[in-house]
Write a protein that holds these residues in place. Structure first.
Motif, PDB file in Angstrom:
ATOM      1  N   HIS A 118       0.830  -1.206   0.000  1.00 43.20           N
ATOM      2  CA  HIS A 118       0.000   0.000   0.000  1.00 43.20           C
ATOM      3  C   HIS A 118       0.866   1.258   0.000  1.00 43.20           C
ATOM      4  O   HIS A 118       0.608   2.209  -0.738  1.00 43.20           O
ATOM      5  N   THR A 119       1.899   1.255   0.865  1.00 48.33           N
ATOM      6  CA  THR A 119       2.763   2.433   0.996  1.00 48.33           C
ATOM      7  C   THR A 119       4.222   1.982   0.890  1.00 48.33           C
ATOM      8  O   THR A 119       4.620   0.991   1.506  1.00 48.33           O
ATOM      9  N   VAL A 120       5.002   2.731   0.119  1.00 52.78           N
ATOM     10  CA  VAL A 120       6.425   2.417  -0.040  1.00 52.78           C
ATOM     11  C   VAL A 120       7.212   3.710   0.186  1.00 52.78           C
ATOM     12  O   VAL A 120       6.950   4.718  -0.472  1.00 52.78           O
ATOM     13  N   TRP A 121       8.157   3.654   1.119  1.00 51.31           N
ATOM     14  CA  TRP A 121       9.044   4.794   1.370  1.00 51.31           C
ATOM     15  C   TRP A 121      10.358   4.505   0.675  1.00 51.31           C
ATOM     16  O   TRP A 121      10.864   3.387   0.715  1.00 51.31           O
ATOM     17  N   THR A 122      10.940   5.505   0.075  1.00 55.32           N
ATOM     18  CA  THR A 122      12.186   5.308  -0.661  1.00 55.32           C
ATOM     19  C   THR A 122      12.997   6.593  -0.645  1.00 55.32           C
ATOM     20  O   THR A 122      12.496   7.656  -0.263  1.00 55.32           O
ATOM     21  N   THR A 130      10.705   3.680  -8.116  1.00 54.81           N
ATOM     22  CA  THR A 130       9.900   2.907  -7.169  1.00 54.81           C
ATOM     23  C   THR A 130       8.430   2.955  -7.563  1.00 54.81           C
ATOM     24  O   THR A 130       7.722   1.940  -7.463  1.00 54.81           O
ATOM     25  N   ALA A 131       7.961   4.101  -8.013  1.00 54.41           N
ATOM     26  CA  ALA A 131       6.562   4.220  -8.448  1.00 54.41           C
ATOM     27  C   ALA A 131       6.300   3.284  -9.622  1.00 54.41           C
ATOM     28  O   ALA A 131       5.221   2.676  -9.726  1.00 54.41           O
ATOM     29  N   GLY A 132       7.283   3.108 -10.491  1.00 57.75           N
ATOM     30  CA  GLY A 132       7.128   2.186 -11.623  1.00 57.75           C
ATOM     31  C   GLY A 132       7.159   0.737 -11.180  1.00 57.75           C
ATOM     32  O   GLY A 132       6.489  -0.117 -11.765  1.00 57.75           O
ATOM     33  N   LEU A 133       7.935   0.439 -10.126  1.00 51.96           N
ATOM     34  CA  LEU A 133       8.041  -0.938  -9.634  1.00 51.96           C
ATOM     35  C   LEU A 133       6.806  -1.352  -8.822  1.00 51.96           C
ATOM     36  O   LEU A 133       6.467  -2.525  -8.768  1.00 51.96           O
ATOM     37  N   THR A 138       1.363   3.889  -2.795  1.00 53.27           N
ATOM     38  CA  THR A 138       1.686   5.293  -2.578  1.00 53.27           C
ATOM     39  C   THR A 138       3.184   5.360  -2.275  1.00 53.27           C
ATOM     40  O   THR A 138       3.658   4.752  -1.311  1.00 53.27           O
ATOM     41  N   VAL A 139       3.929   6.065  -3.087  1.00 56.06           N
ATOM     42  CA  VAL A 139       5.380   6.178  -2.902  1.00 56.06           C
ATOM     43  C   VAL A 139       5.671   7.478  -2.172  1.00 56.06           C
ATOM     44  O   VAL A 139       5.267   8.555  -2.620  1.00 56.06           O
ATOM     45  N   ILE A 140       6.386   7.350  -1.052  1.00 60.85           N
ATOM     46  CA  ILE A 140       6.715   8.526  -0.237  1.00 60.85           C
ATOM     47  C   ILE A 140       8.231   8.696  -0.224  1.00 60.85           C
ATOM     48  O   ILE A 140       8.950   7.840   0.305  1.00 60.85           O
ATOM     49  N   PRO A 141       8.739   9.784  -0.814  1.00 60.40           N
ATOM     50  CA  PRO A 141      10.185  10.041  -0.743  1.00 60.40           C
ATOM     51  C   PRO A 141      10.575  10.383   0.703  1.00 60.40           C
ATOM     52  O   PRO A 141       9.913  11.176   1.363  1.00 60.40           O
ATOM     53  N   ASP A 142      11.627   9.737   1.187  1.00 61.43           N
ATOM     54  CA  ASP A 142      12.069   9.929   2.574  1.00 61.43           C
ATOM     55  C   ASP A 142      13.532  10.364   2.550  1.00 61.43           C
ATOM     56  O   ASP A 142      14.416   9.610   2.151  1.00 61.43           O
ATOM     57  N   ALA A 151       8.362  -0.931   2.878  1.00 62.80           N
ATOM     58  CA  ALA A 151       7.014  -1.098   2.331  1.00 62.80           C
ATOM     59  C   ALA A 151       6.068  -1.618   3.408  1.00 62.80           C
ATOM     60  O   ALA A 151       6.471  -2.374   4.285  1.00 62.80           O
ATOM     61  N   ALA A 152       4.792  -1.174   3.314  1.00 59.88           N
ATOM     62  CA  ALA A 152       3.772  -1.606   4.273  1.00 59.88           C
ATOM     63  C   ALA A 152       2.501  -1.966   3.511  1.00 59.88           C
ATOM     64  O   ALA A 152       2.161  -1.344   2.500  1.00 59.88           O
TER      65      ALA A 152
END
Length: 188
Positions: A118-122, A130-133, A138-142, A151-152
């Protein structure tokens, strides 16, 4: 025996008695001096023995304290060094990411279980990749991440941290002793 002879005999006897008493007194005085000197020497040896014992106990105590303090100083220095090494390793993670941005991100993403994330931090530089993978996530830049991803699932029942920072933290207890041994080897 006449009176004069009697007096002379008494004088002689008195002198002899006096000389005998004086001689016994001198001998007694010498015996007492000798006994006092022996006792003084015995007390000096006892005192010297006690002094040596106390000094050796004090030396052992001081050496033990010095060894303990030196150990504490070494431990503090090694702890400070380990913190510096850890921080330096974290800085190196950013350099590692720069060397193979796309390949590293793809490799770490491929290690994740195949579930719907659901949510991926990168790391900010990997956000587009990451958005393509993970198209449905929801991709969140950290900014705190130098590489990899976290990822969660939607219900937060599964969270996987496959970031370079997490890998460093997992490996650090095994890595640090080798680093310290290598640094000690250089110092010798």
């Amino acid at each position: 025996m006449g009176r004069r002879e009697l007096l002379e005999a008494l004088h002689r006897e008195g002198r002899e008695t006096m000389e005998a008493i004086s001689g016994r007194g001198t001998a007694e005085e010498e015996r007492l001096r000798s006994a006092a000197e022996e006792r003084r020497e015995e007390l000096r040896r006892e005192h010297e023995g006690r002094r040596e014992l106390l000094c050796s106990v004090l030396q052992r105590t001081l050496r033990s304290r010095a060894v303990r303090e030196a150990s504490l100083i070494r431990l503090r220095a090694e702890h400070t060094l380990s913190l510096r090494l850890h921080e330096r390793a974290r800085v190196c993670l950013k350099q590692l990411r720069r060397d193979g941005d796309e390949r590293l991100c793809r490799a770490l993403a491929a290690e994740l279980p195949t579930v719907t994330w659901h949510t991926v931090w990168t790391a900010p530089g990997d956000a587009d990749l990451t958005a393509g993978l993970f198209p449905g996530a929801t991709v969140i830049p950290d900014e705190t991440l130098s590489g990899g991803l976290k990822a969660a699932t939607a219900d937060d029942s599964l969270t996987v941290d496959n970031t370079l920072e997490a890998r460093l933290e997992r490996l650090w207890p095994d890595l640090l002793p080798h680093l310290m041994a290598e640094l000690r080897g250089r110092r010798l």
